[in-house]
Motif scaffolding. Structure first.
Motif, PDB file in Angstrom:
ATOM      1  N   HIS A 103       3.053   1.194   4.520  1.00 10.17           N
ATOM      2  CA  HIS A 103       1.647   1.570   4.613  1.00 10.17           C
ATOM      3  C   HIS A 103       1.505   3.057   4.321  1.00 10.17           C
ATOM      4  O   HIS A 103       2.470   3.809   4.360  1.00 10.17           O
ATOM      5  CB  HIS A 103       1.081   1.261   6.009  1.00 10.17           C
TER       6      HIS A 103
ATOM      7  N   VAL B   3      -3.395   1.798   5.538  1.00 10.05           N
ATOM      8  CA  VAL B   3      -3.605   0.924   4.395  1.00 10.05           C
ATOM      9  C   VAL B   3      -2.280   0.680   3.686  1.00 10.05           C
ATOM     10  O   VAL B   3      -1.464   1.583   3.537  1.00 10.05           O
ATOM     11  CB  VAL B   3      -4.629   1.550   3.439  1.00 10.05           C
TER      12      VAL B   3
ATOM     13  N   TYR C 281     -10.797  -7.115  -2.116  1.00  9.50           N
ATOM     14  CA  TYR C 281      -9.721  -6.330  -1.479  1.00  9.50           C
ATOM     15  C   TYR C 281     -10.233  -5.871  -0.120  1.00  9.50           C
ATOM     16  O   TYR C 281     -11.289  -5.243  -0.032  1.00  9.50           O
ATOM     17  CB  TYR C 281      -9.320  -5.123  -2.325  1.00  9.50           C
TER      18      TYR C 281
ATOM     19  N   ASP D  15      -3.344  -5.563   4.902  1.00  9.06           N
ATOM     20  CA  ASP D  15      -4.289  -5.600   3.797  1.00  9.06           C
ATOM     21  C   ASP D  15      -4.375  -7.015   3.232  1.00  9.06           C
ATOM     22  O   ASP D  15      -3.434  -7.805   3.350  1.00  9.06           O
ATOM     23  CB  ASP D  15      -3.846  -4.659   2.678  1.00  9.06           C
TER      24      ASP D  15
ATOM     25  N   PRO E  13      -8.981  -3.733   3.148  1.00  4.96           N
ATOM     26  CA  PRO E  13      -7.921  -2.916   3.767  1.00  4.96           C
ATOM     27  C   PRO E  13      -7.828  -3.200   5.256  1.00  4.96           C
ATOM     28  O   PRO E  13      -8.818  -3.561   5.906  1.00  4.96           O
ATOM     29  CB  PRO E  13      -8.384  -1.479   3.500  1.00  4.96           C
ATOM     30  N   THR E  14      -6.650  -3.030   5.799  1.00  2.00           N
ATOM     31  CA  THR E  14      -6.466  -3.193   7.235  1.00  2.00           C
ATOM     32  C   THR E  14      -7.150  -2.054   7.976  1.00  2.00           C
ATOM     33  O   THR E  14      -7.299  -0.955   7.444  1.00  2.00           O
ATOM     34  CB  THR E  14      -4.970  -3.223   7.588  1.00  2.00           C
TER      35      THR E  14
END
Length: 778
Positions: free
Chosen positions: A463, A438, A429, A637, A431-432
């Motif tokens: 988000h 996120v 995973y 993400d 996250p941005t």
């Protein structure tokens, strides 16, 4: 003749009234046909030597320069100029050439105090296709008639008066050449030993082809490299890395200490000395020896230093080394000793501001390059700094919220994937790092009955914390629906209804609840059966998964597209495919394919290449897929789930068709006992006989024929299943003291680790699962 200047009257003795209106050939001392050649068609300039006749009759041989132009009335005419070399425009014994070539590089022209050309170097002659003798004594607008030439001449007067260097933001260019192909120009005073300005040196910087593309390329590069995360220090360093060596030889980024969270900093720091924190440094010299302040340390700029003044005024400034302000700063501030030590020639200081708030100051310096900074460079530095400032401001503002969101997001994702006989797993995973925050991407692995496994990956629209909370709701709902063994298409239908209800509940109080409730969320749900090696899938607006055969061929699974969740009224279709043992499934969210530095096709090619290459573990495949993404900040993400299929072979599964007769129960127990003895599970016989007896009896008493008994043996579990064609589900109840029935399922629940009912298109299966480790100890 249509015009006659006072200079022409002094040169040839004719008054304007005598010259205007007469043929120009009447001024020639020789036959015009022998002395003058017409310029080629389309040529807008002519130069050469002509013999003219003075009014008193004597002969003058003059250098003449003529430009073709169109009058206000639209009439084509020639403007001819000439000059007699005098003391001001003749080098004589004065060392003008020596001053010019020692003080200024590149294309050079020296103009005397009357602003007439006194000298020009070879580059100047080559650029204008005129010899120095042909230009000497003329004003710049006469040599190169253009609006920029008049502006440059005005700046020359200012240079003579102030003794300060000047810049021309427009471009000096020869006749017939567009300004886009001209040269940015600087004007420097030439001083004698006593400091008196004796001439002006014009330096026009010749630019190569594609010079206009370079700033654009630098800004495009900055857009991709600055602000890739919400990390303040990293963003500052990205700014410095972009600036050096493309724009500067040395760059520092100094930020003001920000107030505690919840308090906005002042729009500008107070006047006086300013304390800063060195956040980033970059130099063309390894180790950045120019910076006496290490990254992370604080320093104080004196009140009269250029950085402190820049912070106070909020305006960028361009300095040359000879500037008195820079010299005074280098003398008074020990931390500025590098200016003299490294021979800094030019410097730009730019305040870092965003949304009306001053965040710090950025210094750009040159000492290895010969050319100084120009106004265009200052504009470019402002643009780079502004981009970094916005990201740093957003990072400060959103970092606490992002930290909370990531904490919530990670707490809702599975911390460890369960061990399964059906599949081997690896997941990631990511996250941005953008200011959007996120998102709600998630994945899950759900153990199902019959050694089957459910795989789910989803992407909640939006988000922030609410998107993460919605993701947690949907993940819980998927687990609940999967626990009752719903097929993928029915599960998505129920999930779609849930999203609609969430939107309706939240929409009553919050206008933005539609997004927060998950409308538009995408989801993919798959169920893999290791006995049949078949995988059933359905998707709601989600990308199709990729599959890799054992021989390395990569392809997309053909899963019918369904609408995103929350729209309602549209069906979800299911597909089924048989996968060879050892096949790999790749489930992902669309953030993996959406990146600023490449298109979707390129992202798919990278993913396919990573999947098809041999790898020792599934974690290696995950890393190969995500490594290209880690080079930049992902725009969204990314959730990635990789699974390798296993198979339960015939020696691990046994099934018997049973007659619909109570006497068959004993035969069912014998089938189970014999099979367990063959598998070497002697210690599991007692419990298994009881479970089989109760399940078969229940099917005969309450179900319908046909009946089938199946045993599944995995490394850690033993599963007993009894199928009948009735759709009626049994319910666990507590039997009263004198009840003759009702204790069978209670006994099964007590003896098994898990039990339940799985419905099919026709009929149902009641199953019970017991751990072999516990069985072996009975």
């Amino acid at each position: 003749m249509t015009g006659w200047s006072e200079g022409a009257w002094r040169l040839l003795g004719y008054a304007a009234s005598e010259a205007v209106g007469r043929p120009a050939a009447g001024l020639l001392a020789d036959d015009a046909r022998e002395t003058i050649r017409r310029p080629p068609s389309g040529r807008d300039r002519w130069n050469g030597t002509l013999a003219l006749r003075h009014r008193d009759g004597h002969r003058l041989k003059l250098r003449l320069l003529a430009h073709r132009r169109t009058s206000d009335q639209g009439i084509a005419e020639w403007h001819a100029v000439s000059a007699v070399a005098g003391e001001q425009c003749t080098p004589g014994g004065e060392p003008l050439r020596e001053w010019a070539f020692s003080q200024s590089p590149d294309i050079l022209a020296i103009f005397d105090t009357d602003l007439r050309l006194a000298a020009a170097n070879v580059s100047m002659e080559r650029a204008l296709s005129l010899a120095e003798a042909e230009m000497r004594g003329l004003h710049l607008p006469e040599i190169a008639p253009h609006a920029a030439s008049y502006e440059a001449e005005t700046r020359m007067r200012l240079t003579l008066r102030t003794g300060e260097q000047q810049y021309v933001e427009s471009y000096i260019c020869p006749t017939g050449v567009s300004p886009e192909r001209g040269w940015p120009t600087s004007l420097a005073p030439l001083k004698d030993a006593d400091g008196r300005v004796r001439a002006v040196c014009l330096t026009a910087h010749s630019r190569p082809e594609g010079h206009l593309a370079r700033p654009r390329m630098l800004l495009n590069d900055a857009g991709a490299r600055i602000g890739t995360t919400l990390d303040i220090a990293r963003t500052a360093q990205e700014l410095a890395d972009v600036a050096v060596p493309w724009l500067a030889d040395f760059t520092t980024v100094d930020l003001l200490d920000l107030p505690p969270q919840g308090h906005e900093p002042a729009s500008a720091p107070p006047a006086g000395a300013v304390t800063i924190r060195r956040t980033a440094v970059r130099s063309v010299i390894e180790g950045s020896p120019e910076s006496l302040v290490a990254v992370g340390q604080t320093a104080t700029y004196p009140a009269l230093s250029p950085p402190a003044q820049c912070l106070a005024t909020g305006h960028p400034v361009l300095y040359q080394r000879a500037n008195s302000t820079i010299a005074r700063w280098a003398d008074q501030d020990p931390s500025a000793a590098w200016i003299c030590e490294f021979g800094t020639d030019s410097m730009m200081i730019v305040p870092m501001r965003a949304y009306g708030v001053t965040l710090g100051v950025v210094l750009f310096s040159r000492y290895q390059r010969r050319e100084p900074f120009e106004p265009d460079d200052l504009l470019l530095a402002e643009e780079l700094t502004a981009r970094a400032a916005v990201n740093i401001h957003d990072a400060r503002r959103y970092t606490p919220e992002r930290t909370s969101t990531i904490t919530l997001q990670r707490s809702l994702l599975p911390h460890a994937l369960p061990g399964q006989a059906a599949l081997e797993f690896a997941s990631r995973y990511l996250p941005t790092g953008t200011t959007a925050g996120v998102g709600g991407d998630w994945f899950d692995v759900i153990p199902l009955s019959g050694a089957r496994v459910g795989l789910v990956v989803g992407d909640v629209v939006g988000h922030g914390i609410r998107a993460s909370a919605t993701m947690g709701r949907l993940r819980t709902a998927v687990r609940t629906l999967a626990d009752v063994d719903l097929p993928p298409d029915e599960l998505l239908t129920h999930l779609d209804d849930l999203v609609i209800h969430l939107a309706a509940d939240e929409g009553n109080t919050d206008p933005s609840a539609e997004t927060a409730a998950g409308i538009g969320t995408t989801c993919l749900y798959a169920v893999y059966d290791p006995v049949s090696r078949r995988c059933t899938l359905a998707r709601a607006g989600h990308p199709s998964p990729a599959a890799v055969t054992p021989d390395g061929a990569v392809y997309f699974l053909d899963v019918p597209p369904g609408p995103p969740l929350g729209l309602g009224g549209l069906p979800f279709e299911m597909s089924e495919i048989e996968l060879p043992e050892g096949s790999i499934l790749a489930l992902y969210t669309d953030g993996l394919l959406q990146a600023r530095d490449h298109d979707i096709d390129e992202a798919l090619d990278r993913m396919f290449a990573a999947l098809s290459s041999p790898a020792p573990t599934l974690d290696t495949i995950c890393d190969r897929i995500l490594n290209p993404v880690l080079s930049h900040c992902p725009d969204d993400d990314i959730a990635l789930l990789i699974a390798r299929t296993r198979a339960l072979h015939a020696d691990q599964v046994a099934a018997w068709d049973l007659a619909f007769d109570p006497v068959i129960v004993s035969q069912a127990r014998k089938h189970a006992t014999d099979q367990l003895m063959a598998w070497g599970l002697d210690n599991a016989v007692f419990i298994t006989e009881l479970v089989v007896s109760e399940l078969v009896t229940n099917a005969i008493r309450y179900g319908q024929p046909p009946i089938q008994l199946r045993l599944i043996h995995t490394d850690s579990t033993l599963i007993c299943e009894v199928f009948d064609s009735s759709s009626t589900s049994p319910h666990l109840r507590r039997a009263r003291t004198f009840d003759e029935g009702g204790r069978g399922l209670l006994l099964v629940a007590q003896l098994s680790e898990r039990w339940g009912t799985r419905h099919a298109t026709t009929g149902k299966t009641i199953w019970a699962e017991q751990p072999l480790s516990a069985a072996s100890g009975t």
